[in-house]
Design a protein around this motif. Structure first.
Motif, PDB file in Angstrom:
ATOM      1  N   LEU A   1      -4.419   9.101   4.923  1.00  0.00           N
ATOM      2  CA  LEU A   1      -5.669   8.385   5.200  1.00  0.00           C
ATOM      3  C   LEU A   1      -5.556   7.562   6.489  1.00  0.00           C
ATOM      4  CD1 LEU A   1      -6.487   7.132   1.580  1.00  0.00           C
ATOM      5  CD2 LEU A   1      -7.840   8.791   2.854  1.00  0.00           C
ATOM      6  N   GLU A   2      -4.375   7.024   6.725  1.00  0.00           N
ATOM      7  CA  GLU A   2      -4.122   6.249   7.942  1.00  0.00           C
ATOM      8  C   GLU A   2      -4.379   7.110   9.178  1.00  0.00           C
ATOM      9  OE1 GLU A   2      -2.001   2.427   8.285  1.00  0.00           O
ATOM     10  OE2 GLU A   2      -4.084   3.063   8.103  1.00  0.00           O
ATOM     11  N   GLY A   3      -3.981   8.390   9.057  1.00  0.00           N
ATOM     12  CA  GLY A   3      -4.121   9.316  10.184  1.00  0.00           C
ATOM     13  C   GLY A   3      -5.512   9.920  10.311  1.00  0.00           C
ATOM     14  N   ALA A   4      -6.336   9.705   9.266  1.00  0.00           N
ATOM     15  CA  ALA A   4      -7.685  10.306   9.282  1.00  0.00           C
ATOM     16  C   ALA A   4      -8.652   9.397  10.047  1.00  0.00           C
ATOM     17  CB  ALA A   4      -8.176  10.490   7.851  1.00  0.00           C
ATOM     18  N   SER A   5      -9.821   9.945  10.376  1.00  0.00           N
ATOM     19  CA  SER A   5     -10.809   9.099  11.061  1.00  0.00           C
ATOM     20  C   SER A   5     -11.296   8.037  10.074  1.00  0.00           C
ATOM     21  CB  SER A   5     -11.980   9.947  11.562  1.00  0.00           C
ATOM     22  OG  SER A   5     -12.593  10.591  10.469  1.00  0.00           O
ATOM     23  N   GLN A   6     -11.402   6.813  10.545  1.00  0.00           N
ATOM     24  CA  GLN A   6     -11.674   5.680   9.653  1.00  0.00           C
ATOM     25  C   GLN A   6     -13.170   5.558   9.351  1.00  0.00           C
ATOM     26  OE1 GLN A   6      -8.875   4.078   8.279  1.00  0.00           O
ATOM     27  NE2 GLN A   6      -8.092   5.874   9.352  1.00  0.00           N
ATOM     28  N   SER A   7     -13.463   5.378   8.062  1.00  0.00           N
ATOM     29  CA  SER A   7     -14.844   5.174   7.617  1.00  0.00           C
ATOM     30  C   SER A   7     -14.777   4.211   6.436  1.00  0.00           C
ATOM     31  CB  SER A   7     -15.435   6.511   7.146  1.00  0.00           C
ATOM     32  OG  SER A   7     -14.768   6.917   5.965  1.00  0.00           O
ATOM     33  N   PRO A   8     -15.911   3.671   5.981  1.00  0.00           N
ATOM     34  CA  PRO A   8     -15.867   2.779   4.807  1.00  0.00           C
ATOM     35  C   PRO A   8     -15.190   3.451   3.598  1.00  0.00           C
ATOM     36  CG  PRO A   8     -18.026   2.666   5.846  1.00  0.00           C
ATOM     37  CD  PRO A   8     -17.268   3.740   6.564  1.00  0.00           C
ATOM     38  N   GLU A   9     -15.464   4.764   3.413  1.00  0.00           N
ATOM     39  CA  GLU A   9     -14.862   5.497   2.284  1.00  0.00           C
ATOM     40  C   GLU A   9     -13.338   5.547   2.420  1.00  0.00           C
ATOM     41  OE1 GLU A   9     -17.527   6.843   3.962  1.00  0.00           O
ATOM     42  OE2 GLU A   9     -19.022   6.491   2.393  1.00  0.00           O
TER      43      GLU A   9
ATOM     44  N   LYS B   1      -7.981   3.637   0.839  1.00  0.00           N
ATOM     45  CA  LYS B   1      -6.697   3.040   1.236  1.00  0.00           C
ATOM     46  C   LYS B   1      -6.403   1.782   0.413  1.00  0.00           C
ATOM     47  CE  LYS B   1      -6.507   2.423   5.701  1.00  0.00           C
ATOM     48  NZ  LYS B   1      -6.685   2.520   7.171  1.00  0.00           N
ATOM     49  N   LEU B   2      -7.432   0.954   0.233  1.00  0.00           N
ATOM     50  CA  LEU B   2      -7.260  -0.268  -0.558  1.00  0.00           C
ATOM     51  C   LEU B   2      -6.911   0.066  -2.009  1.00  0.00           C
ATOM     52  CD1 LEU B   2     -10.202  -2.461   0.814  1.00  0.00           C
ATOM     53  CD2 LEU B   2      -7.752  -2.860   1.155  1.00  0.00           C
ATOM     54  N   GLU B   3      -7.553   1.117  -2.520  1.00  0.00           N
ATOM     55  CA  GLU B   3      -7.284   1.560  -3.897  1.00  0.00           C
ATOM     56  C   GLU B   3      -5.812   1.993  -4.038  1.00  0.00           C
ATOM     57  OE1 GLU B   3      -8.253   5.307  -6.760  1.00  0.00           O
ATOM     58  OE2 GLU B   3      -9.742   4.918  -5.197  1.00  0.00           O
ATOM     59  N   MET B   4      -5.318   2.751  -3.035  1.00  0.00           N
ATOM     60  CA  MET B   4      -3.915   3.200  -3.059  1.00  0.00           C
ATOM     61  C   MET B   4      -2.965   2.004  -3.022  1.00  0.00           C
ATOM     62  SD  MET B   4      -3.830   6.433  -3.384  1.00  0.00           S
ATOM     63  CE  MET B   4      -5.423   6.808  -4.087  1.00  0.00           C
ATOM     64  N   ILE B   5      -3.260   1.044  -2.148  1.00  0.00           N
ATOM     65  CA  ILE B   5      -2.390  -0.142  -2.025  1.00  0.00           C
ATOM     66  C   ILE B   5      -2.361  -0.911  -3.355  1.00  0.00           C
ATOM     67  CG2 ILE B   5      -2.124  -2.415  -0.904  1.00  0.00           C
ATOM     68  CD1 ILE B   5      -3.337  -1.093   1.646  1.00  0.00           C
ATOM     69  N   ALA B   6      -3.550  -1.076  -3.963  1.00  0.00           N
ATOM     70  CA  ALA B   6      -3.638  -1.818  -5.229  1.00  0.00           C
ATOM     71  C   ALA B   6      -2.826  -1.130  -6.323  1.00  0.00           C
ATOM     72  CB  ALA B   6      -5.096  -1.943  -5.656  1.00  0.00           C
ATOM     73  N   LYS B   7      -2.937   0.213  -6.405  1.00  0.00           N
ATOM     74  CA  LYS B   7      -2.188   0.966  -7.432  1.00  0.00           C
ATOM     75  C   LYS B   7      -0.681   0.865  -7.190  1.00  0.00           C
ATOM     76  CE  LYS B   7      -5.257   4.659  -9.034  1.00  0.00           C
ATOM     77  NZ  LYS B   7      -5.546   6.082  -8.879  1.00  0.00           N
ATOM     78  N   ILE B   8      -0.295   1.024  -5.931  1.00  0.00           N
ATOM     79  CA  ILE B   8       1.138   0.946  -5.599  1.00  0.00           C
ATOM     80  C   ILE B   8       1.700  -0.419  -6.001  1.00  0.00           C
ATOM     81  CG2 ILE B   8       2.816   0.887  -3.686  1.00  0.00           C
ATOM     82  CD1 ILE B   8       0.967   3.062  -2.308  1.00  0.00           C
TER      83      ILE B   8
END
Length: 239
Positions: A207-215, A220-227
């Motif tokens: 996701l970091e490497g993908a084009s950034q959008s609100p989605e 990304k925030l969801e992944m960080i929270a789960k980790i």
């Protein structure tokens, strides 16, 4: 696997079916579980429910071959529609996704009035079942995690009671990893969640490497929270 020797996964499921229970095994496949329990544990009555014609016929064939047609009723139908209200007091559902299992329970709620115990083995998304339990006043009373043929399975046992009882500290953590499994923290549990963290980290990097959008940012925030949640759970060994 046959009606005399179950796979490790189904053998674990069978351990939680109370002696003398009247059982409905939903998604029964070859009816291995009810046949095994009828032959080895004296199960008095079972329904083997199957939604697909092929597995339904295989189940029927197995039940007849074992001479168990007087004990096991093989029925074709979707989810709990194969049960009449009051017919059973224990339901097993094994080998499906957690969201599908929760859906089956939700759609067949009127069949659960006489049911004392649910023994559920989701292949993925056990969290869907834990959430359903809380929303419907079922108490999670035990859990097991096991590995077979390179796959990791969880088994959840529910009875009517206080749905919040198992979640003493962190509800989000308990829902995700399982409150009983969190306390036991065996090597299979650690293996599963270490692999999940690695997977989420890979997704985050992609996701970091993908084009950034609100989605993308939300994901990304969801992944960080789960980790963070699971890293904390694995640290919490002695809690």
């Amino acid at each position: 696997m046959n009606t005399d020797k179950l796979s490790a996964r189904l053998a674990s499921v069978s351990n939680y079916v109370p002696k003398g229970a009247r059982l409905a095994d939903i998604g029964s496949d070859h009816a291995y579980l009810p046949c095994y329990l009828a032959k080895n544990e004296g199960l008095p009555f079972a329904i083997a429910g199957e939604v697909a014609k092929g597995p339904f016929q295989l189940a029927e064939r197995n039940v007849l071959a074992e001479g168990l047609a007087g004990v096991i009723s093989v029925r074709l139908g979707d989810g709990l529609e194969v049960i009449q209200p009051g017919e059973v007091d224990c339901i097993t559902i094994a080998g499906m996704g957690g969201a599908l299992i929760a859906n089956i329970l939700e759609n067949g709620k009127d069949k659960l009035t006489s049911v004392k115990r649910l023994v559920l083995q989701p292949n993925i998304s056990a969290i869907s079942i834990r959430k359903w339990f809380i929303e419907n006043n079922w108490e999670l009373i035990d859990e097991e995690i096991l590995e077979e043929d390179g796959k990791i399975y969880e088994i959840l046992i529910g009875e009517k009671g206080d749905p919040n009882k198992p979640y003493k500290k962190n509800l989000d953590m308990g829902l995700l990893v399982g409150p009983f499994l969190l306390q036991k923290q065996d090597k299979t549990f650690k293996k599963k969640w270490t692999a999940e963290i690695n997977n989420w980290q890979r997704i985050y990097e992609a996701l970091e490497g993908a084009s950034q959008s609100p989605e993308t940012n939300e994901k990304k925030l969801e992944m960080i929270a789960k980790i963070k949640l699971v890293e904390e759970a694995l640290k919490n060994e002695n809690s």
